[in-house]
Design an enzyme around this catalytic site. Sequence first.
Site, PDB file in Angstrom:
ATOM      1  N   ALA A   1      -2.062   4.237   3.517  1.00  0.00           N
ATOM      2  CA  ALA A   1      -3.199   4.271   2.705  1.00  0.00           C
ATOM      3  C   ALA A   1      -4.264   3.275   3.107  1.00  0.00           C
ATOM      4  CB  ALA A   1      -2.780   3.801   1.233  1.00  0.00           C
TER       5      ALA A   1
ATOM      6  N   SER B   1       0.995  -1.134  -0.162  1.00  0.00           N
ATOM      7  CA  SER B   1      -0.064   0.099  -0.094  1.00  0.00           C
ATOM      8  C   SER B   1       0.824   1.131   0.134  1.00  0.00           C
ATOM      9  CB  SER B   1      -0.722  -0.123   1.459  1.00  0.00           C
ATOM     10  OG  SER B   1      -0.054   0.456   2.422  1.00  0.00           O
ATOM     11  N   ASP B   2       0.205   2.577  -0.365  1.00  0.00           N
ATOM     12  CA  ASP B   2       1.026   3.396  -0.257  1.00  0.00           C
ATOM     13  C   ASP B   2       0.986   3.770   1.229  1.00  0.00           C
ATOM     14  OD1 ASP B   2       2.634   5.847  -0.469  1.00  0.00           O
ATOM     15  OD2 ASP B   2       1.427   6.628  -2.148  1.00  0.00           O
ATOM     16  N   TYR B   3       1.885   4.815   1.736  1.00  0.00           N
ATOM     17  CA  TYR B   3       2.124   5.366   3.331  1.00  0.00           C
ATOM     18  C   TYR B   3       0.950   5.377   3.869  1.00  0.00           C
ATOM     19  CZ  TYR B   3       5.101   7.230   6.900  1.00  0.00           C
ATOM     20  OH  TYR B   3       5.806   7.419   8.086  1.00  0.00           O
TER      21      TYR B   3
END
Length: 785
Positions: free
Chosen positions: A313, A309-311
């Site tokens: 997210a 996942s992005d940070y």
Amino acid sequence: MTRFRSVLVCGLLFHGVWLLAQNAAASPSNPQLASAEIERKVNDLLARMTLEEKIGQLVQYSATEAHPDKSAGPTTAALNVNPPGPGGVDSYELAKKGELGSMLNTVGQGLTNHFQHAAVDNTRLHIPLLFGADVIHGFRTIFPVPLGTASSWDPELVTDLAHMAAEEARTAGVDWVYSPMVDIARDARWGRVTEGAGEDPYLGSAIARAYIRGYQGNSLSEPTSVAASVKHFAAYGAAEAGREYNTTDMSDLLLRQVYLQPYHAAVEAGSATIMSAFNSLNGVPASANPYLMQTILRDEWGFDGLVVSDYTAVMELTHHGIALNAASATDKALTAGVDIDMNSHFYDVELPALVKSGKVPMPVVDEAVRRVLRVKFALGLFDHPFTEGPEVTKAVPEHRALARRAAEESFVLLQNNAVNGQSLLPLAAKAQKIALIGPLADDSRDMVGAWSGANNFDDVRTLRQTLSERAQQHGASLIYEKGTDISGTSTAGFAEAVNAARNADLVVMALGESSDMSGEAASRAYLDLPGNQQQLLEAVQAAGKPVVLLVFSGRPLVLDWAAAHVPAIMEVWFPGVETGPAIADVLYGDTMPSGKLTMSFPRAVGQEPLYYNQLPTGRPIQHPDPAHPNAYVETKYVSKYLDVPNDALFPFGHGLTYTTFRYANVSISKSTLSAGELTAAPKEKPLSATAEVTNTGSREGTEIVQCYVNVRGASTEQPVRNLKGFARITLKPGESRTVSFPLGYQELSFYNVKSKQVVEPDTEYTVYIGGSSTAEQAAHFRIEP
Ligand code: BGC
């Protein structure tokens, strides 16, 4: 050092009730990940893992702080940093228990080996950690921001740069890079346009493949290879109004035909990992979007690497409002296809209960763990978990040459008008007194651009340093005046700047944005020169001396005034450690500029989003005259603005050099062919479009020859033209070359309303070849009815 952040995550109480069936794993198809041996090892290990150990592989935290006494090496005092949640999370303790699978932005042999020992020496199964970092445009040897390197239209160069970054990063324990960013960007207000290749899917795909080749090499297990993470999946670049993290909403046609293309190219090139985006797409957040991560990524594209996942997210799914609490966010993200939770502190807390209660089936967890282990085995981490040998801690002399070439190739000469009958650039020997003015001339921090985390600013050679040396070698003198600050409001420095200009033969102005005005969380509603730099430019120009304007920026700016008043303008982006030498080389003509824009430069911010490959409208600005075939009328009731032309000030593909090129004899090898013939052999290129290109000036020069295609008569509206080929060629004065572009199913197909890639009968194609997206010379062919 890369960015450190602290993010608060709220612990939420309720459990969600949503679950999606996860498709059973197909056998791996990516040659760098697929091997019977790896699968055997993965399955063997998985069978021996406890639930806690499995969940650990899906958890990612960082630890970035060095111990105050650096000579002592990192100690546990360094470890409780960054992770969210009350009291933080001790990454080191988690690693020791086998409950941490990877780390982000934990860089350097000392720190990475320290954590790796915790994971490998102390745990039952000795599973190594993966170390991911934002290596975006170089690790220690910083080269131009990605939008700049893309402006070289030189995929081989991009591969070499990525390989160089991988090599440096690997010596510091980083085996996974969060790059390339391949988000198509059509709106210059969005700050992250600096991190990608611009607005075009064809060029974006070529650049995406080039990065993957450079990072991953022939085998992930080579000591100079790192795993790539193509990001941000998907369509993050279409954020409404260019506002960071904002919603995206688009048709499946647009998604597939434009936005998905570079991700698909990266996956086909073997990207071992992919990062899910922050944005929602068509109402479903990308990090909980089964259509993106299952249907498209895994089922259609056969992706067998891991999704991170992005940070935070996963945590942000609660903010998006599709998850009531941490448990439901965890459930939705994992079952939709996010294998690793980056820093949300949700998977580690919520998954044990979710699995025990049967809400998240064990096979879903197993499949995610399998994907993580597959990448770890492919990287050879089980055999070589620790990093040894000399560590690269600053820009490497041998790498600087490549960074310099990249910077030179990235510059785009936007305008080079004649002064006293001669183009202002290259600088003539008679420029004996040069005034260098502007806040970007001598500030090393603002020459590297966003995401230059591991860089040392001392490594940067500034424009002022090099240009004064170079001017001396040419027997000229250089006076420097800053004039104002980047975001300055005071005019106190204007008088000296104007005075310097008056006393000079020629003025070089270094104006633009600071490094942090583009990149993440750096959207702008105005695209002018920041602060009072425009006023400074006008004051200096009024001194009456010829001005060369160098624009430092991470995005297209509005340069309409400059275009009307300043003879020479060169976009230099953020060039990196070799800023000074690269600019000096090009200003003096030791190297010819050769870059071309990969994003349209607007006349006014109100034109955004602005891109060349627009769909036609029913009322084009040149409206067909009903009374006279082949004639046009301009009326009020056409698609246009009342106050600004429709077209770009500097269009996609535009860029000048110190010579000129003539295009002639644009032709196509066949005038008709059948849709069946193209569809039956999708890899063949039965057509060839050609043009003769001649260097008509008196210097050798490099031209980026571009081939665009338009189709009419199709079942879906198609862009006015689309890039379908390009070639960088270098010609001596007077030399001609015939340049050919092979065309086949890949170049001529498009998507229909059923989201199918097709070539349709009874359609007409126009092929344009030239030096920018406004190329006019064309040839035509038909697909038979
Ligand atoms: C960015 C990503 C980056 C990640 C890790 C996020 O905020 O959107 O591009 O890779 O942080 O630092």
